[in-house]
Structure formats: C-alpha cells, structure tokens
Motif scaffolding. Sequence first.
Motif, short mmCIF file in Angstrom:
data_model
loop_
_atom_site.label_atom_id
_atom_site.label_comp_id
_atom_site.label_asym_id
_atom_site.label_seq_id
_atom_site.Cartn_x
_atom_site.Cartn_y
_atom_site.Cartn_z
N ALA A 75 0.37 -1.12 -0.58
CA ALA A 75 -0.13 0.16 0.25
C ALA A 75 0.68 1.35 0.09
O ALA A 75 0.85 2.16 -0.62
N GLN A 76 1.99 1.41 0.55
CA GLN A 76 2.67 2.33 0.88
C GLN A 76 3.23 2.43 -0.52
O GLN A 76 4.10 3.94 -1.33
N ALA A 77 3.75 1.23 -1.42
CA ALA A 77 4.73 1.27 -2.74
C ALA A 77 3.55 2.60 -3.59
O ALA A 77 4.49 3.29 -4.39
N TYR A 78 1.96 2.18 -3.39
CA TYR A 78 1.27 1.99 -4.97
C TYR A 78 1.02 3.88 -3.67
O TYR A 78 0.87 4.60 -4.79
N ALA A 79 1.12 4.20 -3.10
CA ALA A 79 0.87 5.40 -2.86
C ALA A 79 1.62 5.92 -2.87
O ALA A 79 1.16 7.65 -3.41
N SER A 80 2.90 5.98 -2.56
CA SER A 80 3.97 6.44 -2.85
C SER A 80 4.43 7.10 -4.70
O SER A 80 3.91 8.45 -4.75
N THR A 81 3.78 6.35 -5.23
CA THR A 81 3.24 6.33 -6.97
C THR A 81 2.36 7.48 -7.20
O THR A 81 2.51 8.13 -8.62
N THR A 82 0.57 6.91 -5.76
CA THR A 82 0.14 8.07 -6.61
C THR A 82 0.45 9.68 -6.12
O THR A 82 -0.19 10.23 -7.32
N LYS A 83 1.13 10.15 -5.11
CA LYS A 83 1.31 11.21 -4.72
C LYS A 83 2.27 11.79 -6.26
O LYS A 83 1.95 12.82 -6.23
N CYS A 84 3.17 11.14 -6.70
CA CYS A 84 4.33 11.85 -7.46
C CYS A 84 3.40 11.94 -9.30
O CYS A 84 3.38 12.82 -9.68
N LEU A 85 2.72 10.63 -8.78
CA LEU A 85 1.81 11.17 -10.69
C LEU A 85 0.28 12.16 -10.41
O LEU A 85 1.21 13.37 -10.77
N ASN A 86 0.29 12.16 -9.27
CA ASN A 86 -0.68 13.66 -9.22
C ASN A 86 0.25 14.72 -8.91
O ASN A 86 -0.29 15.96 -9.13
N ILE A 87 1.41 14.44 -8.08
CA ILE A 87 2.93 15.40 -8.59
C ILE A 87 3.01 16.23 -9.88
O ILE A 87 2.39 17.58 -10.10
N TRP A 88 2.68 15.31 -10.34
CA TRP A 88 3.40 15.40 -11.87
C TRP A 88 2.13 16.63 -12.66
O TRP A 88 2.05 16.79 -13.46
N ALA A 89 1.01 15.65 -12.58
CA ALA A 89 -0.52 16.17 -13.04
C ALA A 89 -0.55 17.12 -12.39
O ALA A 89 -0.67 18.23 -13.86
N LEU A 90 -0.77 18.06 -11.21
CA LEU A 90 -0.35 18.72 -10.88
C LEU A 90 0.46 20.19 -11.28
O LEU A 90 -0.51 21.48 -12.19
N VAL A 91 1.08 19.63 -11.51
CA VAL A 91 2.84 20.81 -11.91
C VAL A 91 2.04 21.19 -13.83
O VAL A 91 1.81 22.08 -13.84
N LEU A 92 1.87 19.80 -14.85
CA LEU A 92 2.07 20.04 -15.68
C LEU A 92 0.63 21.00 -16.43
O LEU A 92 0.26 21.67 -17.16
N GLY A 93 -0.62 20.54 -15.29
CA GLY A 93 -1.34 21.58 -15.06
C GLY A 93 -1.84 22.18 -15.05
O GLY A 93 -2.39 23.29 -15.96
N LEU A 94 -0.62 22.99 -14.46
CA LEU A 94 -0.72 24.84 -13.81
C LEU A 94 -0.05 25.40 -14.74
O LEU A 94 -0.27 26.07 -15.23
N PHE A 95 1.13 24.87 -15.82
CA PHE A 95 1.88 25.03 -17.01
C PHE A 95 1.03 25.06 -18.04
O PHE A 95 1.16 26.03 -18.59
N LEU A 96 -0.16 24.20 -18.28
CA LEU A 96 -1.08 24.61 -19.78
C LEU A 96 -1.13 25.05 -19.12
O LEU A 96 -1.82 25.79 -20.05
N ILE A 97 -2.53 25.73 -18.24
CA ILE A 97 -3.57 26.82 -17.71
C ILE A 97 -2.20 28.01 -18.30
O ILE A 97 -2.36 29.02 -18.72
N ILE A 98 -0.75 28.22 -17.34
CA ILE A 98 -0.17 29.24 -17.69
C ILE A 98 0.01 29.60 -18.89
O ILE A 98 0.21 30.62 -19.65
N MET A 99 0.45 28.70 -19.72
CA MET A 99 1.03 28.92 -21.45
C MET A 99 -0.29 29.05 -21.83
O MET A 99 -1.25 30.00 -22.54
N PHE A 100 -1.70 28.71 -21.65
CA PHE A 100 -3.29 28.89 -22.80
C PHE A 100 -3.29 30.84 -21.90
O PHE A 100 -3.88 31.29 -23.14
#
Length: 125
Positions: A75-100
Amino acid sequence: MHIEEHEVVVLGTHQSWAPLITTMINIHSEMFVPSHIIWSLFSTIFMNLCCLGFVALAYSMKSRDWKMVGDMIGAQAYASTTKCLNIWALVLGLFLIIMFIIIFTTGSLIIFQAISEIIQGYGGY
C-alpha cells in the motif's frame, strides 16, 4: 542491558517455588498509509493531462485495496507512486493553464493591434 535483565543475571535463578508468571503485551502500531484518492479524483476531473489523472486514480485504488488486505508495504509503494503522479499532473496542468493565459493575452493584444492598424488605414484615405 535493561535493569530487569541485569537483576536476573545478578540474582541468578528464581528463588521461589511458585510458578513464574509472565505477561506479554502485544502493541500493534497502526501505520497510516494515505491513498490520495481525493487528490487523484481532482487530478482526473480537472488536470487530466496525458491521462495522468486516470493513472493516479488507478494507483490510489490499488493502494486502498492493498491497505484493506493488510499489506502495508504494498500500500505504501502504490501510495508513493500515486503521490508522484498527482504532483506531475498538478505541475503540468498548472503549466498548461499558465501557457494558455499567456497565449490568450498576447493573441488578444496582437489582434487588437492589427484591428487598430486596419482602422487607422481606412481613416487615412
């Protein structure tokens, strides 16, 4: 060496004929493993760039399932991967919004400037 162990060594064997009674206390430490399911839902609905939100949601469900089974390491391994994926989705989403926003504002300024030049060109004749 603990004090009790040291006293047993110094005293030697148990001096009484009464049976030795021991008490064992099992302390279960509950390890908190966040599944990040709410964050993953937010990433899926609002910031689903390159399907990272869907993948994060799948991993958060896996983390929750492993936690229900009792495998905290999985569970800790999957939670860690989930956290990283969510961080990347947030950073790329914010970057896309700022560029738009940047493209939209500069495009509006360029269109406004072109229209004003056209109007000034017609007014000069």
